[in-house]
Scaffold this active site. Structure first.
Site, short mmCIF file in Angstrom:
data_model
loop_
_atom_site.label_atom_id
_atom_site.label_comp_id
_atom_site.label_asym_id
_atom_site.label_seq_id
_atom_site.Cartn_x
_atom_site.Cartn_y
_atom_site.Cartn_z
N GLU A 128 83.98 62.10 -54.49
CA GLU A 128 84.57 60.76 -54.60
C GLU A 128 83.92 59.92 -55.69
O GLU A 128 83.93 58.68 -55.62
CB GLU A 128 84.56 60.04 -53.24
CG GLU A 128 85.39 60.76 -52.19
CD GLU A 128 85.67 59.93 -50.94
OE1 GLU A 128 85.17 58.80 -50.83
OE2 GLU A 128 86.39 60.44 -50.06
N GLU A 239 88.69 66.52 -46.94
CA GLU A 239 88.54 65.52 -45.88
C GLU A 239 89.91 64.97 -45.53
O GLU A 239 90.65 64.53 -46.41
CB GLU A 239 87.69 64.30 -46.32
CG GLU A 239 86.24 64.56 -46.56
CD GLU A 239 85.47 63.28 -46.97
OE1 GLU A 239 85.84 62.18 -46.52
OE2 GLU A 239 84.52 63.42 -47.76
#
Ligand SMILES: *[C@@H]1O[C@H](CO)[C@@H](O)[C@H](O)[C@H]1NC(C)=O
Length: 311
Positions: A128, A239
C-alpha cells in the site's frame, strides 16, 4: 484412465492456490511477535472449525521486530507448522530501511535454505505504498508511502538479490489498494512485477453505495478493474474482509452478520480460484481495534461466525 487424469489435474490446480491470512510483526502495544506467537496464530488458522486448508501466511516485513535486520521469526514458525509464505519487504521507510529488508531476506535464505524457499509462494515489494502516497492516503494520515520509481528500483534490487540464491524464479510482486493500480501514473510498477497483490475493501468505499447488499458487486468491480490494467499478469487478492465491529462507513455496517455474509459471498468465491489472503484471522491484539476484522475475537477462541462456505 484418461478422464481420471483430467480429474486429478483439476483437483491439483484447485488445491495449488494459496489460502491464508495476513500477519503483522508487532502487537498493538509495540511488542514484537516472537516465534511462539506466530506459531500460535498459524496453528489457529490451520485448525479453524469448518474451514480447513488455511496454511498460507502473508507477511509485511522480513525483519524480526526489535532487531535491525534479523530474519523474522515467522519463518521458523512457518517451517514448524508447514505454512506457506507470501513474503513482504516494507518499502515505505526509505532506502536504508529497505537495505535492512534485503539483508534479512538474504540472511533467511542462508540460514534456512530450501526448507524455507520451498514454502515461498511469492515476494511482495511493498504494501500500500502508492495508496499512502495518494491524495486519499494523505488525507487519511496513513503515514509515509513510496512513489512508483522508488518501487521499481526496489523491485530491481530484489530481483538482483534472488537471482543468486535459492529464491531464484519466485514471483516478485507488489501489494496495493485496487484503485492505485488503476491510476495510470503507477503503470511502471505493474510493468516491473510478476503478480499484482490487491487490497480491496467495499467497507471503506464510503463514497459509493457500499451497504452489504452491494458489497460483492463492489468487490467484483475492483477485482475486474485491476485485471483490466494487469498487462496479463496474475492478480492475487492479498487483503479483503468485512469488519465484525466498528463504526459505520458510508452505508456499510460493521457487524458479525454482515461479516458472515461477506465471507459467504466474496471470500468463498475466491477460495481455490486465486491466491488469497483474507484480512484476517485475528485482528491486532491486545485490545480490539475499531473497526475490527478478526474472524476470531481478540482473545482468540472460537470464530465469531460459521466459516463453512455455502454449498
Ligand atoms: C496517481 O499516482 C501518482 C503516482 O503514484 C500519485 O502522485 C497521484 O496522487 C495519484 N492520483 C490519485 C488520484 O490517486
Amino acid at each position: 484412465m484418461y478422464s481420471f487424469s483430467i480429474f486429478l489435474t483439476a483437483a491439483t490446480l484447485a488445491s495449488a492456490q494459496s489460502k491464508g491470512f495476513n500477519y503483522g510483526n508487532l502487537f498493538t502495544n509495540g511488542a514484537p511477535k516472537q516465534q511462539a506467537d506466530f506459531e500460535n496464530e498459524f496453528n489457529l488458522a490451520k485448525n479453524l472449525p469448518n474451514a480447513p486448508g488455511f496454511n498460507s501466511a502473508r507477511l509485511f516485513t522480513m525483519i524480526q521486530g526489535g532487531t535491525p535486520n534479523t530474519p523474522i521469526s515467522a519463518i521458523q514458525a512457518a517451517l514448524n507448522t508447514d505454512t506457506q509464505l507470501l513474503l513482504g519487504l516494507w518499502a515505505s521507510a526509505g532506502p536504508e530501511s529497505f537495505n535492512n529488508e534485503l539483508a534479512a531476506l538474504s540472511a533467511a535464505v542462508q540460514q534456512y535454505g530450501t526448507a524455507f524457499t520451498d514454502k515461498v509462494v511469492g515476494i511482495s515489494v511493498g504494501s500500500e505504498d502508492l495508496y499512502r502516497n495518494s491524495p486519499t492516503g494523505i488525507a487519511a494520515k496513513s503515514g509515509p508511502g513510496a512513489n512508483p520509481q522508488d518501487l521499481v528500483n526496489y523491485i530491481g534490487q530484489v530481483r538482483n538479490l534472488i537471482a543468486g540464491n535459492a529464491l531464484n524464479g519466485k514471483p516478485v510482486g507488489h501489494v496495493d489498494t485496487w484503485n492505485d493500480y488503476v491510476n495510470g501514473s503507477n503503470s511502471a510498477v505493474i510493468a516491473n512485477i510478476d503478480f499484482l497483490g490487491v487490497d480491496a475493501y467495499p467497507y471503506y468505499e464510503s463514497s459509493k453505495s457500499n451497504a452489504i447488499d452491494n458489497s460483492h458487486q463492489l468487490f467484483e468491480d475492483a477485482f475486474n478493474a485491476v485485471k483490466g490494467v494487469a498487462q496479463g499478469k496474475p492478480v492475487w487478492i492479498t487483503e479483503t474482509g468485512w469488519p465484525v465491529s466498528g463504526p459505520q462507513s458510508g452505508a456499510a455496517v460493521a457487524n458479525v452478520d454482515n461479516a458472515k455474509r461477506y465471507w459467504d459471498e466474496t471470500a468463498c468465491s475466491l477460495f481455490g480460484n486465486t491466491n488469497f489472503w483474507y484480512f484476517t484471522v485475528q485482528d491486532a491484539v491486545p485490545g480490539t481495534p475499531s473497526p475490527s476484522f478478526g474472524i476470531v475475537g481478540s482473545g482468540g477462541g472460537a470464530p465469531l461466525f460459521d466459516l463453512s462456505c455455502p454449498a
